[in-house]
Write an enzyme that holds these catalytic residues in place. Sequence first.
Site, PDB file in Angstrom:
ATOM      1  N   ILE A 150     -17.148 -13.431   1.253  1.00  0.00           N
ATOM      2  CA  ILE A 150     -18.135 -14.099   0.397  1.00  0.00           C
ATOM      3  C   ILE A 150     -17.719 -14.025  -1.064  1.00  0.00           C
ATOM      4  O   ILE A 150     -17.725 -15.030  -1.779  1.00  0.00           O
ATOM      5  CB  ILE A 150     -19.531 -13.498   0.619  1.00  0.00           C
ATOM      6  CG1 ILE A 150     -20.030 -13.830   2.027  1.00  0.00           C
ATOM      7  CG2 ILE A 150     -20.525 -14.024  -0.429  1.00  0.00           C
ATOM      8  CD1 ILE A 150     -21.265 -13.062   2.449  1.00  0.00           C
ATOM      9  N   GLN A 196     -32.332  -3.623  11.362  1.00  0.00           N
ATOM     10  CA  GLN A 196     -31.203  -3.886  12.262  1.00  0.00           C
ATOM     11  C   GLN A 196     -31.011  -2.735  13.242  1.00  0.00           C
ATOM     12  O   GLN A 196     -30.605  -2.942  14.381  1.00  0.00           O
ATOM     13  CB  GLN A 196     -29.918  -4.086  11.447  1.00  0.00           C
ATOM     14  CG  GLN A 196     -28.675  -4.323  12.281  1.00  0.00           C
ATOM     15  CD  GLN A 196     -27.458  -4.568  11.428  1.00  0.00           C
ATOM     16  OE1 GLN A 196     -27.382  -5.589  10.738  1.00  0.00           O
ATOM     17  NE2 GLN A 196     -26.512  -3.640  11.445  1.00  0.00           N
ATOM     18  N   TYR A 209     -27.990   1.155   4.273  1.00  0.00           N
ATOM     19  CA  TYR A 209     -27.794  -0.249   3.892  1.00  0.00           C
ATOM     20  C   TYR A 209     -29.122  -0.990   3.825  1.00  0.00           C
ATOM     21  O   TYR A 209     -29.375  -1.755   2.893  1.00  0.00           O
ATOM     22  CB  TYR A 209     -26.863  -0.909   4.907  1.00  0.00           C
ATOM     23  CG  TYR A 209     -26.489  -2.336   4.603  1.00  0.00           C
ATOM     24  CD1 TYR A 209     -25.609  -2.638   3.568  1.00  0.00           C
ATOM     25  CD2 TYR A 209     -26.992  -3.389   5.373  1.00  0.00           C
ATOM     26  CE1 TYR A 209     -25.248  -3.955   3.299  1.00  0.00           C
ATOM     27  CE2 TYR A 209     -26.629  -4.701   5.117  1.00  0.00           C
ATOM     28  CZ  TYR A 209     -25.755  -4.971   4.084  1.00  0.00           C
ATOM     29  OH  TYR A 209     -25.402  -6.278   3.817  1.00  0.00           O
TER      30      TYR A 209
END
Length: 265
Positions: free
Chosen positions: A22, A150, A156
Amino acid sequence: MDLNLKNKIVVVSGSAGKEGSIGETIINRIADEGAIPVLVDRNARGFAYAEAFQKRGIDSLFVQTDVTDPVEIENAVKTIVAKYGRIDAVINNVGVNDGAGLDASYEEFMDSLKLNVVSYFLLVKYALPYLKETKGNILNIGSKVALTGQGGTSGYAAAKGGVLGLTREWAVDLIQFGIRSNAIIIAESYTPAYEDWIKTLADGETVLKKINKSIPFEGRMTKTEEIADTALFIISDRSSHTTGQFVFVDGGYVHLDRALINDVN
């Protein structure tokens, strides 16, 4: 559409990832628009990227920086300003889903926060005097993990939740200076890091197909070019009245009804 970014100084952290990442895609789009990509990353790959730009006649600077070190970030900003005299936009792009879950140590959890959110705070903190001068703007690259969870990645997830909080906080704080603050939220994008993860799985191809099928729009992952193009629009004055926003570039992954998946794929 001309985004009026020519000769703008755009600082991008986490911009020396592998080709196709990215950050690497963003800096190339910045160059394509005639702006000046300034790379901040600890990976020496950034020297080759900056040199490649220069060989194309595009001004660029790479400042090798450990973004978990406050002194190095402060010195990086000093180096940038010494060369260019200003900063027009900051794109905080650092992000490593490091798997620091509930079984991680205190030190591992804190290291995740330092990399994935504290670095955002520090880069903006030290760039802020120059953003005030240019009425520049801030774009944070976020993740759906902040909203959906997640599993197995507390550090994170906490960091990316913090990134969204900072985005809104800075939008409020900096209105008085004419500085905008926004975030892009990404779900599934097939970056080199993603590919590396898939290769570690015994049934990687099966997992990849399942993930693709879970994305409502076109049953595919978001291209890094789509993320980069949205990023450039948001930092440009074509998006001059947009601040405090979370822009989802995710093919409908976060918000659309799962029932759509069988209908469109």
